[in-house]
Design a protein around this motif. Structure first.
Motif, PDB file in Angstrom:
ATOM      1  N   VAL A  46       0.859  -1.110  -0.037  1.00 12.64           N
ATOM      2  CA  VAL A  46      -0.115  -0.114   0.151  1.00 12.64           C
ATOM      3  C   VAL A  46       0.995   1.165   0.067  1.00 12.64           C
ATOM      4  O   VAL A  46       1.628   1.540   0.928  1.00 12.64           O
ATOM      5  N   TYR A  47       0.805   2.145  -1.056  1.00 12.37           N
ATOM      6  CA  TYR A  47       1.468   3.274  -0.899  1.00 12.37           C
ATOM      7  C   TYR A  47       0.772   4.373  -1.623  1.00 12.37           C
ATOM      8  O   TYR A  47      -0.324   4.132  -2.324  1.00 12.37           O
ATOM      9  N   GLN A  48       1.259   5.623  -1.646  1.00 14.16           N
ATOM     10  CA  GLN A  48       0.749   6.863  -2.034  1.00 14.16           C
ATOM     11  C   GLN A  48       1.467   7.147  -3.646  1.00 14.16           C
ATOM     12  O   GLN A  48       2.698   7.330  -3.563  1.00 14.16           O
ATOM     13  N   ASP A  49       0.816   7.315  -4.416  1.00 12.80           N
ATOM     14  CA  ASP A  49       1.184   7.653  -5.861  1.00 12.80           C
ATOM     15  C   ASP A  49       1.508   9.085  -5.912  1.00 12.80           C
ATOM     16  O   ASP A  49       1.270  10.037  -4.890  1.00 12.80           O
ATOM     17  N   ASP A  88       0.348  11.474  -7.323  1.00 12.90           N
ATOM     18  CA  ASP A  88      -0.921  12.394  -7.542  1.00 12.90           C
ATOM     19  C   ASP A  88      -1.471  12.362  -6.231  1.00 12.90           C
ATOM     20  O   ASP A  88      -2.699  13.124  -6.327  1.00 12.90           O
ATOM     21  N   GLY A  89      -1.150  11.486  -5.115  1.00 18.39           N
ATOM     22  CA  GLY A  89      -1.718  11.503  -3.919  1.00 18.39           C
ATOM     23  C   GLY A  89      -2.736  10.315  -3.697  1.00 18.39           C
ATOM     24  O   GLY A  89      -3.266  10.096  -2.668  1.00 18.39           O
ATOM     25  N   MET A  90      -3.049   9.700  -4.778  1.00 16.22           N
ATOM     26  CA  MET A  90      -4.075   8.447  -4.895  1.00 16.22           C
ATOM     27  C   MET A  90      -3.147   7.307  -3.934  1.00 16.22           C
ATOM     28  O   MET A  90      -2.034   7.079  -4.224  1.00 16.22           O
ATOM     29  N   VAL A  91      -4.057   6.511  -3.429  1.00 17.89           N
ATOM     30  CA  VAL A  91      -3.443   5.535  -2.597  1.00 17.89           C
ATOM     31  C   VAL A  91      -3.635   3.898  -3.530  1.00 17.89           C
ATOM     32  O   VAL A  91      -4.763   4.018  -4.190  1.00 17.89           O
ATOM     33  N   VAL A  92      -2.643   3.603  -3.792  1.00 14.68           N
ATOM     34  CA  VAL A  92      -2.491   2.362  -4.751  1.00 14.68           C
ATOM     35  C   VAL A  92      -2.334   1.143  -3.699  1.00 14.68           C
ATOM     36  O   VAL A  92      -1.570   0.950  -2.932  1.00 14.68           O
ATOM     37  N   LEU A  93      -2.898   0.054  -3.987  1.00  9.08           N
ATOM     38  CA  LEU A  93      -2.819  -1.318  -3.295  1.00  9.08           C
ATOM     39  C   LEU A  93      -2.545  -2.315  -4.425  1.00  9.08           C
ATOM     40  O   LEU A  93      -3.133  -2.415  -5.343  1.00  9.08           O
ATOM     41  N   ARG A  94      -1.658  -2.947  -3.914  1.00  8.00           N
ATOM     42  CA  ARG A  94      -1.177  -4.275  -4.880  1.00  8.00           C
ATOM     43  C   ARG A  94      -0.967  -5.227  -3.961  1.00  8.00           C
ATOM     44  O   ARG A  94      -0.120  -5.108  -2.995  1.00  8.00           O
ATOM     45  N   GLY A  95      -1.515  -6.602  -3.951  1.00 12.00           N
ATOM     46  CA  GLY A  95      -1.236  -7.604  -3.078  1.00 12.00           C
ATOM     47  C   GLY A  95      -1.702  -8.954  -3.648  1.00 12.00           C
ATOM     48  O   GLY A  95      -2.372  -9.137  -4.902  1.00 12.00           O
TER      49      GLY A  95
END
Length: 208
Positions: free
Chosen positions: A161-164, A166-173
């Protein structure tokens, strides 16, 4: 005048009688297996329709009471009946008296739609004791394969989970099914909450 000696009636050859007796035993055993197949069909339908649900804890408990079976044997009958509902080859072989109930009972512990034909061939070729040994070995292999799969899935778990930019939160898992289901439920609940808030903001008070 001498009387004629009585005519001796030859005794039937013992091997002929034993062969006929053996044939009758085998034929009757096949009829019993066919009757057992019909019984299992009835048990499966009775169980599916909840016929036992009138004061009994389970179909096996009802069967034990109504048919006078040991509870363990009743549970096994219900288990086999349910399994045969998805294993038409084994069910058909039992109904035709080609496989004994003992063999079918063992094979249904491991058979699937993919392995049913191969196990049916093994059942026809071996004795009941031989089939039991095969099934025990098969279950050991299945447990080991399942353990390897669980370990592989455990090693492959990950959640990032990290912030891109542009401020959007990205979830990958990659999550186990149970954990993934919880995450999906949480996301759905959050999405519904945001939707309800947006609807509230969009409503303009009357007369403003």
């Amino acid at each position: 005048m001498q009387s004629a000696a009585p005519t001796a009636i030859p005794a039937p050859h013992p091997f002929v009688d034993l062969a006929r007796l053996g044939d009758e035993i085998a034929a009757l055993a096949a009829h019993l297996d066919a009757a057992t197949a019909r019984l299992l069909d009835l048990i499966r339908e009775f169980d599916r329709r909840g016929g036992w649900n009138g004061g009994f804890r389970s179909c096996a408990a009802w069967l034990s009471w109504r048919a006078g079976l040991d509870l363990g044997a009743a549970r096994e009958r219900v288990r086999v009946a349910r399994a045969l509902g998805t294993l038409p080859l084994l069910a058909g072989a039992l109904a035709r008296g080609e496989l004994s109930y003992a063999k079918v009972r063992a094979l249904t512990r491991v058979a699937t739609a993919e392995t049913e034909a191969r196990l049916l061939a093994l059942g026809r070729a071996g004795t009941a004791a031989h089939v039991e040994r095969i099934v025990r070995g098969w279950r050991v292999v299945d447990r080991r394969a399942e353990a390897r799969e669980v370990a592989r899935r455990h090693r492959s778990r990950a959640l990032h989970v990290y912030q891109d930019e542009d401020g959007m939160v990205v979830l990958r898992g990659r999550l186990e099914p149970e954990v993934g289901a919880l995450v999906m439920q949480a996301l759905t609940a959050a999405r519904e909450t945001l939707y309800q808030r947006a609807r509230g903001l969009d409503v303009t008070p009357a007369g403003s």
